[in-house]
Structure formats: C-alpha cells, structure tokens
Design an enzyme around this catalytic site. Structure first.
Site, PDB file in Angstrom:
ATOM      1  N   GLY A  78       0.814  -1.212   0.000  1.00 17.84           N
ATOM      2  CA  GLY A  78       0.000   0.000   0.000  1.00 17.84           C
ATOM      3  C   GLY A  78       0.846   1.259   0.000  1.00 17.84           C
ATOM      4  O   GLY A  78       2.086   1.202  -0.039  1.00 17.84           O
ATOM      5  N   GLN A  79       0.174   2.401   0.049  1.00 18.85           N
ATOM      6  CA  GLN A  79       0.881   3.677  -0.055  1.00 18.85           C
ATOM      7  C   GLN A  79       1.879   3.860   1.083  1.00 18.85           C
ATOM      8  O   GLN A  79       3.059   4.127   0.858  1.00 18.85           O
ATOM      9  CB  GLN A  79      -0.128   4.838  -0.067  1.00 18.85           C
ATOM     10  CG  GLN A  79       0.502   6.185  -0.385  1.00 18.85           C
ATOM     11  CD  GLN A  79      -0.306   7.372   0.123  1.00 18.85           C
ATOM     12  OE1 GLN A  79      -1.351   7.195   0.770  1.00 18.85           O
ATOM     13  NE2 GLN A  79       0.163   8.556  -0.158  1.00 18.85           N
ATOM     14  N   ILE A 113      -1.829  11.467   3.645  1.00 14.80           N
ATOM     15  CA  ILE A 113      -0.390  11.293   3.463  1.00 14.80           C
ATOM     16  C   ILE A 113      -0.052  11.431   1.971  1.00 14.80           C
ATOM     17  O   ILE A 113      -0.692  10.819   1.120  1.00 14.80           O
ATOM     18  CB  ILE A 113       0.073   9.905   3.964  1.00 14.80           C
ATOM     19  CG1 ILE A 113      -0.364   9.676   5.423  1.00 14.80           C
ATOM     20  CG2 ILE A 113       1.585   9.757   3.810  1.00 14.80           C
ATOM     21  CD1 ILE A 113       0.324  10.528   6.457  1.00 14.80           C
ATOM     22  N   ASP A 161      -3.773 -12.677   3.573  1.00 13.43           N
ATOM     23  CA  ASP A 161      -5.024 -11.963   3.813  1.00 13.43           C
ATOM     24  C   ASP A 161      -5.162 -11.885   5.333  1.00 13.43           C
ATOM     25  O   ASP A 161      -5.144 -12.930   6.004  1.00 13.43           O
ATOM     26  CB  ASP A 161      -6.160 -12.797   3.183  1.00 13.43           C
ATOM     27  CG  ASP A 161      -7.521 -12.187   3.440  1.00 13.43           C
ATOM     28  OD1 ASP A 161      -7.624 -11.225   4.229  1.00 13.43           O
ATOM     29  OD2 ASP A 161      -8.495 -12.693   2.848  1.00 13.43           O
ATOM     30  N   LYS A 188     -12.177   3.069  12.698  1.00 13.99           N
ATOM     31  CA  LYS A 188     -10.941   3.560  13.321  1.00 13.99           C
ATOM     32  C   LYS A 188     -11.172   3.932  14.797  1.00 13.99           C
ATOM     33  O   LYS A 188     -10.322   3.658  15.643  1.00 13.99           O
ATOM     34  CB  LYS A 188     -10.388   4.764  12.553  1.00 13.99           C
ATOM     35  CG  LYS A 188      -9.742   4.407  11.220  1.00 13.99           C
ATOM     36  CD  LYS A 188      -8.485   3.573  11.404  1.00 13.99           C
ATOM     37  CE  LYS A 188      -7.788   3.263  10.091  1.00 13.99           C
ATOM     38  NZ  LYS A 188      -6.718   2.252  10.259  1.00 13.99           N
ATOM     39  N   TYR A 206     -15.413   4.088   7.641  1.00 13.60           N
ATOM     40  CA  TYR A 206     -13.980   4.058   7.940  1.00 13.60           C
ATOM     41  C   TYR A 206     -13.707   4.703   9.308  1.00 13.60           C
ATOM     42  O   TYR A 206     -12.991   4.146  10.142  1.00 13.60           O
ATOM     43  CB  TYR A 206     -13.256   4.812   6.827  1.00 13.60           C
ATOM     44  CG  TYR A 206     -11.772   4.911   6.962  1.00 13.60           C
ATOM     45  CD1 TYR A 206     -10.963   3.800   6.780  1.00 13.60           C
ATOM     46  CD2 TYR A 206     -11.159   6.133   7.240  1.00 13.60           C
ATOM     47  CE1 TYR A 206      -9.586   3.904   6.879  1.00 13.60           C
ATOM     48  CE2 TYR A 206      -9.784   6.242   7.331  1.00 13.60           C
ATOM     49  CZ  TYR A 206      -9.001   5.123   7.143  1.00 13.60           C
ATOM     50  OH  TYR A 206      -7.632   5.232   7.240  1.00 13.60           O
TER      51      TYR A 206
HETATM   52  N1  SER Z   1      -6.186   9.263   4.058  1.00 10.64           N
HETATM   53  C1  SER Z   1      -7.279   8.501   4.579  1.00 10.64           C
HETATM   54  C2  SER Z   1      -8.452   8.517   3.669  1.00 10.64           C
HETATM   55  O1  SER Z   1      -8.604   9.480   2.956  1.00 10.64           O
HETATM   56  C3  SER Z   1      -7.684   9.054   5.906  1.00 10.64           C
HETATM   57  O2  SER Z   1      -7.020   8.384   6.915  1.00 10.64           O
HETATM   58  O3  SER Z   1      -9.211   7.604   3.678  1.00 10.64           O
END
Ligand code: SER
Length: 320
Positions: free
Chosen positions: A11-12, A172, A52, A146, A142
């Site tokens: 991932g990023q 980020i 996974d 979290k 999301y």
């Molecule tokens: N960068 C993430 C998003 O946009 C936020 O934690 O889902």
C-alpha cells in the site's frame, strides 16, 4: 534481534515504511506482506509473503515461521472504498485488527503499530485545531472502524498488557505508489495528472481544507513512536499528529508555480461529504510536547519534491 512484519506492505504507506525499516534495521530483519504484489524495489529487497489478514491461521503460521517480534499492521480499506462496501470494510478493518491483536497478545509479540486517522472525528468535532481529546462522533464507515479500533487497542493494552501504538494520520502525500481508495488521495493524484496531462479533475470543492503530511515525516514519526520506551508514551490509544493543511485551490496554485499551464476542474462526488465531516486542522501539541514530534515538510517544499519525483518516476516508466 528485531524481526519485523509489515502487513499491507504494497500500500501507499506500507511501501515507504517497509523500505525505511529495511534501511534502519536491515532488509533481512523485515518481512513484507500483502494480498497484492508490492513495488519492484520492495519485492527485490525483502522476503515477501502473500497474506489476507482475515486468515488468522496463515498469519499465525507466518509469525511463528519467521520468529516475528514486531508488527506494523497497515492492511485496511480506506474511507472512500469503505463507504462503497460498508460491511466488507467493517470486516476487513475490524476482524483484521482483532486477528493481529490477538496474535500479538497470544504469541508474545513485543510491539505493534496500527494507524488510526483524522477520520475518527466527525461533524460535531471542533473543526479547527481539533484537540487530542474532544467530541468524536464519526459518521463514515472508515471513521467508525478507526474509532472502535482505538478503543480496542487501548482495551488490549490495559487488560492484556500488550504494547500497541498508534497515531491518527492525516492525508499522506507520496510518490512511490499511487494512492487508492481514500478521500485525501486527491492530493496525490493531482501530481500524477499534473505531470502526465497538465490537468486534474478534482472530486472535492476548491475550498475543502484538510490536514495533510508528506510521507517522509509520516514514516519518521511512525518509526519514532515504535522506538520510544513504553514509559514515555502518555496516550494509550492514538496520538494526534499534524504537519500542514491546505485546500485543493491552494495546492493547485502552488503547483502552478512549477507548471504554469496546469488546469483544474472541480466536480465534487460522494467523497465531499466525507471530507466535510473531518477536521480542517489538527492540534498535535500532546505529541509535540511529550514526544518531541515536529514536522519538516511544509506545502511548498512538498510540492517541489512531488513534482520532481513524479516526473522522474513517469519518465522511468516510459523507458522501462
Ligand atoms: N487518508 C485517509 C483517507 O482518505 C484518511 O485516513 O481515507
């Protein structure tokens, strides 16, 4: 000797984090893993395992086989994709977290890192300079996952004596991989499109102010929080961290200083509502005072680096 497992290494954040962990602790002491293949650099340098996080047995086997002592668990669905697949996102984000946390507890893993997000905040949270402790009523799938995750890592740390550490990442920005599935992704996509086509269709309104951070700062602070003695950490759940805030319009203006013909068109989609529910800026004084955190990259410096690096990357891809 440390033996580190990175879950979500394709991932990023996982890509940059794996490379830097290798630089600091030796490539042989880092195992990269993901469901999908990683960048060539990660694949060339590290032992790579396809996994996974929902497969707890395979995860357990992998931890035992490699003698893992530390885990960075980054595998998750981001905010945009989570809104499109709510139940799947809940399953991956929560069951994945539980699988890893339980193995950390049961296998005596010394430390674990799990990223939280500015998404834990919601529309009723103070929008500017959002404090460490405040109203948290997230209204995105999301964000709910979290916030629940933050509560659970604290529960595990208090009741089971685990050492799970976390920060609330803002958006980020980086160039090694293209971002995917998030709401702050526009601030990465914009560079690739600006360099490729000189134009970007932005899915957020021009005045959407969001907290952001350049990848190098994010990686430094992540490894730093994992390196600190436990006694220095005053927050048992997740730290606010911040570097800069800007709007798409301000970012486009800064890009135009380097690419004067760059154009942008605004076509807000469902991600606008997600962005509107998040803070515009973050008060990270707890992390700054108690943990000595400071950012090094501001917006102009980040933009200069991104344009240069993205141009080089796209040029290399053309000649490959
Ligand atoms: N960068 C993430 C998003 O946009 C936020 O934690 O889902």
């Amino acid at each position: 000797m440390k033996k580190i497992l990175v879950l979500g290494a394709s991932g990023q954040i996982g890509t940059d984090l794996t490379l830097e962990l290798g630089n600091r602790f030796g490539d042989a002491n880092v195992v990269a893993s993901d469901m999908k293949i990683a960048t060539d650099e990660v694949m060339d340098r590290f032992t790579f395992e396809f996994i996974d996080v929902l497969n707890k047995h395979k995860l357990e086997e992998l931890i035992e086989r490699h003698g893992i002592t530390e885990i960075y668990h980054l595998a998750a669905l981001l905010s945009g994709r989570s809104e499109q697949k709510p139940m799947f996102a809940w399953d991956v984000n929560m069951r994945g977290l539980f699988n890893v946390m339980e193995l950390v507890r049961d296998k005596g893993i010394e430390r674990m890192f799990w990223p939280s997000s500015i998404a834990v905040f919601g529309p009723s949270t103070p929008k500017h300079m959002t404090p460490q402790k405040t109203i948290m009523e997230p209204n995105t799938v999301y964000g709910i996952s979290k916030l629940a995750g933050e509560r659970w890592i604290e529960y595990f740390n208090v009741h089971y004596g685990t050492d799970i550490r976390s920060v609330r990442y803002p958006g980020i920005i980086s160039y090694k991989t293209e971002a995917g599935g998030g709401t702050t992704d526009y601030a990465v996509e914009i560079f690739f499109e600006a360099v490729r086509n000189g134009h970007y269709d932005c899915y957020l309104r021009p005045d959407t102010l969001l907290p952001m951070m350049y990848m190098e700062d994010a990686i430094r602070l992540t490894i730093d929080i994992m390196d600190r003695p436990k006694a220095e950490l005053t927050v048992n759940s997740s730290y606010n961290v911040a570097a800069m805030s800007f709007t798409p319009e301000q970012l486009a203006e800064e890009i135009r200083k380097h690419l004067p013909h760059f154009t942008i068109r605004y076509q807000p989609d469902f991600r606008q509502a997600i962005a509107d529910s998040w803070p515009a800026s973050i008060d990270d004084s707890v992390a700054r005072q108690r943990r000595g955190w400071h950012h090094e990259f501001d917006m102009p410096r980040m933009v200069e680096i991104m344009i240069r690096e993205v141009a080089q990357k796209l040029e290399r891809e053309k000649t490959d």
